[in-house]
Design an enzyme around this catalytic site. Structure first.
Site, mmCIF file in Angstrom:
data_model
loop_
_atom_site.group_PDB
_atom_site.id
_atom_site.type_symbol
_atom_site.label_atom_id
_atom_site.label_comp_id
_atom_site.label_asym_id
_atom_site.label_seq_id
_atom_site.Cartn_x
_atom_site.Cartn_y
_atom_site.Cartn_z
ATOM 1 N N GLU A 43 -6.523 -0.014 7.911
ATOM 2 C CA GLU A 43 -6.602 0.369 9.239
ATOM 3 C C GLU A 43 -5.772 1.570 9.536
ATOM 4 O O GLU A 43 -5.020 1.619 10.637
ATOM 5 C CB GLU A 43 -6.468 -0.799 10.355
ATOM 6 C CG GLU A 43 -7.397 -1.790 10.164
ATOM 7 C CD GLU A 43 -7.513 -2.714 9.109
ATOM 8 O OE1 GLU A 43 -8.514 -2.651 8.470
ATOM 9 O OE2 GLU A 43 -6.446 -3.303 8.682
ATOM 10 N N ASN B 55 -9.706 1.029 -3.745
ATOM 11 C CA ASN B 55 -9.450 -0.069 -3.098
ATOM 12 C C ASN B 55 -10.729 -0.509 -2.420
ATOM 13 O O ASN B 55 -11.171 0.634 -1.556
ATOM 14 C CB ASN B 55 -8.352 0.012 -1.927
ATOM 15 C CG ASN B 55 -8.153 -1.066 -0.863
ATOM 16 O OD1 ASN B 55 -8.106 -2.001 -1.191
ATOM 17 N ND2 ASN B 55 -8.474 -0.913 0.405
ATOM 18 N N GLU B 56 -11.472 -1.483 -2.720
ATOM 19 C CA GLU B 56 -12.366 -2.143 -1.890
ATOM 20 C C GLU B 56 -13.586 -0.825 -2.235
ATOM 21 O O GLU B 56 -14.332 -0.667 -1.289
ATOM 22 C CB GLU B 56 -12.372 -2.465 -0.428
ATOM 23 C CG GLU B 56 -11.427 -3.644 -0.444
ATOM 24 C CD GLU B 56 -11.218 -4.166 1.127
ATOM 25 O OE1 GLU B 56 -11.343 -3.182 1.944
ATOM 26 O OE2 GLU B 56 -10.882 -5.475 1.152
ATOM 27 N N TYR C 161 0.834 -0.921 0.108
ATOM 28 C CA TYR C 161 -0.056 -0.013 -0.043
ATOM 29 C C TYR C 161 0.953 1.297 -0.031
ATOM 30 O O TYR C 161 1.914 1.299 0.754
ATOM 31 C CB TYR C 161 -0.816 0.072 1.188
ATOM 32 C CG TYR C 161 -2.169 -0.786 1.048
ATOM 33 C CD1 TYR C 161 -3.014 -0.534 0.231
ATOM 34 C CD2 TYR C 161 -2.824 -1.477 2.402
ATOM 35 C CE1 TYR C 161 -4.297 -1.202 0.097
ATOM 36 C CE2 TYR C 161 -4.037 -1.885 2.171
ATOM 37 C CZ TYR C 161 -4.711 -1.797 1.116
ATOM 38 O OH TYR C 161 -5.785 -2.527 1.185
ATOM 39 N N GLU D 68 -6.673 -10.514 -0.717
ATOM 40 C CA GLU D 68 -6.723 -10.225 0.850
ATOM 41 C C GLU D 68 -7.108 -11.625 1.268
ATOM 42 O O GLU D 68 -8.107 -11.790 1.520
ATOM 43 C CB GLU D 68 -7.136 -9.118 1.169
ATOM 44 C CG GLU D 68 -6.644 -7.897 0.759
ATOM 45 C CD GLU D 68 -7.196 -6.649 1.613
ATOM 46 O OE1 GLU D 68 -8.048 -6.895 2.427
ATOM 47 O OE2 GLU D 68 -6.801 -5.443 1.346
ATOM 48 N N TYR E 224 -1.196 -8.261 13.907
ATOM 49 C CA TYR E 224 -2.357 -8.772 13.211
ATOM 50 C C TYR E 224 -2.296 -10.469 13.182
ATOM 51 O O TYR E 224 -2.820 -10.930 12.503
ATOM 52 C CB TYR E 224 -1.887 -8.376 11.432
ATOM 53 C CG TYR E 224 -3.269 -8.144 10.753
ATOM 54 C CD1 TYR E 224 -4.063 -6.858 10.776
ATOM 55 C CD2 TYR E 224 -3.688 -9.291 9.643
ATOM 56 C CE1 TYR E 224 -5.214 -6.885 9.888
ATOM 57 C CE2 TYR E 224 -4.915 -9.150 9.054
ATOM 58 C CZ TYR E 224 -5.548 -8.092 8.962
ATOM 59 O OH TYR E 224 -6.743 -7.919 8.198
#
Length: 628
Positions: A125, A183-184, A79, A264, A331
């Site tokens: 996030e 993105n999404e 990213y 993902e 994560y």
């Protein structure tokens, strides 16, 4: 005598077409007939992992990339957070920890291809999903849409970023094999195809016609409908709780031909303050990875290493209420927050062995850790770092961006309009505390107010008493419909029947004060009594000859922020949890000079003897408590 020279020139001219063909034989494309990617004309399946350079110190980039390569990955997914590089409008920073091209070069040298995800929105996030907070200075801007102001800012940013990225495309000799557009987007309310078309045109303008452009969306029809666009290859994302066949059938409805791609595949999950620590079962991850690879699918594992939300870069979610993401972005990933191989990584490597030859040699070890012991802190005075920037009348918005401070804390000051001898409610009638407010009268701490959960508290005082409210930005919403997330006091407060007005606003640029050494012990002001409420403490960790990783724990401290040698480690909030320690990378420490430690405690420091406060470092996350 001229014959040899003429012969050499003729031979060179003859070789030019061959050289040209060799240079241009690099290609990465989609084979729709055989449902696969093709790299240099041969079928190709990528096995990739997500890594965020913005969450890892530059000194550790090579170590993390090598561990990913030795696991058997042939690609990484990256990213690019817009706000990390253009924090102030028009000021672009690609130096040091922001040197994206250096990171790409390290990946290239390591033997890893790159799937680039430049946004402009990335979610991740990350603070405001990577969008810069200065966009909110346009009060009615519709983010992630064909809004004119938003498109103008996006176009300028991509003019800078994508121009830098073009030489790194695989067909141009680099290692970027594909580039995600937005993105999404299907998860967002706008569903604005004109916006997506504009981005598509921008990407083609700056990157050319040959690179694969793709979209990624969640595993629902609505998300795939709003997030996909003709000319952009549609991929899907899902985790271990999903039926693989059903998910890829959904992708096939939008892309009848071409490779199956899970962009993902979730190896873990994020934590919010107050959550139980999230984890995803290793057996499920390795089993499902094997099944997808057996189908010929290309898979990216999100995350492979998460890293850390240093400073103020954590995002937040807003579903029924505002929930801030913790400092750690561990994560539960195959590489830990500190970049250490886990059992999950070894299980994944065992799966990958069945599908491709993995590099020969040992996995690089965990970085060395050291417990440096206790650091004694002294209280220092804070308010000489406040600088009056603007005074805003009651009729105007009181949010951060109007004072051009985007992160951290802000002081709002006014006076009590009348005597309030009895406890009187101080109310935020429109839920305008974004996100936590620490209230004092004449320098005496009275309590706090919190967005969505604590909108009323009682105060007492005399007419003319100074009312101070320090408002903390806990990170802007990074997902969903609430990403227009202004911070500060978004409306006037009411005391009993009186509307409080005539606010003076002081941005508290604590990071600059820490970096300049203004808050070290010895610079303390006079008249500082022990008590609750926002205070700054500082101390020194003596040099030990080592600069190894460590974890710091603030036993008995309540909530705040820690700096080591001027670097903001992030937020601590052990009482809310689940995170109990802050990761301190070795490169942030000095082996030969004293290390300056600064703590901003917002609520209450531990009760101490002789005005000394202690924090302690550990060589690993605290036993018995799972680091988030």
């Amino acid at each position: 005598e001229m014959k040899p020279l003429i012969t050499f020139v003729l031979l060179s001219l003859c070789l030019l077409p061959i050289i040209f063909v060799l240079v241009n034989s690099r290609s990465f494309s989609i084979d729709y007939k055989n449902n696969c990617f093709r790299k240099d004309g041969k079928p190709f399946q990528y096995i990739s992992g997500s890594i965020h350079y913005s969450r890892i110190p530059r000194e550790y980039w090579k170590d993390r990339l090598l561990k990913m390569y030795m696991t058997g990955l042939n690609a990484i997914q990256v990213y690019v957070p817009w706000n990390f590089h253009e924090t102030l409008q028009g000021v672009f920073n690609f130096a040091g920890d922001r040197d994206l091209e250096y990171f790409l070069n390290l990946a290239n040298q390591t033997g890893l291809l790159v799937i680039l995800r430049p946004g402009p929105y990335i979610c991740a996030e990350w603070e405001m999903g990577g969008l810069p907070a200065w966009l909110l200075q346009k009060p009615n801007i519709i983010l992630r849409s064909a809004d004119t102001e938003y498109l103008k800012a996006t176009s300028v940013w991509f003019g800078v970023l994508l121009t830098k990225m073009r030489p790194w495309l695989y067909q141009n000799g680099g290692n970027i094999i594909s580039v995600q557009v937005e993105n999404e987007y299907g998860s967002y309310f706008a569903c604005d195809y004109n916006y997506m078309r504009h981005l598509h045109n921008l990407f083609r303008l700056f990157l050319g016609e040959d690179v694969i452009l793709f979209t990624t969306d969640g595993n629902t029809d609505k998300e795939m409908i709003c997030g996909t666009l003709e000319g952009l290859y549609a991929t899907i994302d899902f985790g271990t709780d999903t039926n693989i066949t059903a998910a890829f059938i959904r992708q096939r409805r939008f892309e009848p031909k071409g490779p199956l791609v899970n962009s993902e595949f979730y190896t873990g999950w994020l934590d919010h303050w107050g959550d139980k620590h999230a984890s995803v079962d290793t057996v499920k991850v390795s089993k499902m990875l094997g099944e997808m690879l057996s189908m010929g699918a290309s898979v990216n594992m999100y995350m492979f290493e998460g890293g850390t939300n240093f400073g103020y870069w954590n995002g937040a979610d807003h579903d029924t209420r505002f929930r801030s993401v913790v400092t750690s972005y561990d994560y539960n990933a195959p590489l830990s927050e500190a970049g250490d191989p886990t059992d999950k990584l070894l299980a994944i490597r065992d799966v990958i062995k069945n599908f491709r030859d993995i590099p020969v040699g040992p996995m690089p070890p965990a970085t060395p850790k050291f417990a440096y012991g206790f650091v004694t802190l002294q209280k220092v005075w804070t308010f000489h770092i406040a600088k009056l920037i603007c005074k805003i009348s009651s009729g105007l918005s009181l949010c951060y961006v109007n004072c051009v401070q985007y992160y951290g804390s802000m002081l709002y000051r006014t006076t009590l309009p009348r005597n309030v001898p009895e406890p009187t409610p101080l109310i935020s009638p429109l839920n305008g505390i974004h996100d936590r407010a620490y209230v004092s009268v004449n320098g005496v701490y009275k309590g706090l107010m919190e967005r969505d959960t604590a909108l009323v508290m009682n105060v007492t005082g005399q007419q003319g008493d100074q009312l101070d409210i320090i408002v903390e930005n806990m990170g802007r919403v990074n997902f969903g419909s609430y990403i227009n997330d202004n911070k500060g006091l978004l409306g006037n407060l009411i005391l009993g029947n009186d509307v409080l007005t005539d606010w003076s606003i002081y941005p508290l640029d604590i990071d600059t004060a820490v970096a300049n050494g203004w808050l070290q012990a010895g610079h303390s002001g006079s008249g500082m009594e022990a008590g609750d409420g926002p205070m700054i403490y500082s101390g020194t960790l003596k040099s030990t000859g080592l600069a190894w990783d460590t974890f710091v724990k603030l036993n008995g401290w309540t909530k705040g922020q820690v700096w080591v040698n001027g670097v903001n480690l992030g937020r601590y909030w052990p009482q809310r949890g689940p995170q109990q320690t802050l990761y301190v990378p070795g490169p942030f420490l000095s082996a030969t000079q004293p290390n300056n430690i600064t703590v901003l405690e917002l609520e209450r420091a531990p009760i101490s003897v002789n005005h000394s406060w202690l924090i302690k470092s550990f060589a690993s996350p605290i036993p018995g408590i799972k680091l988030s």
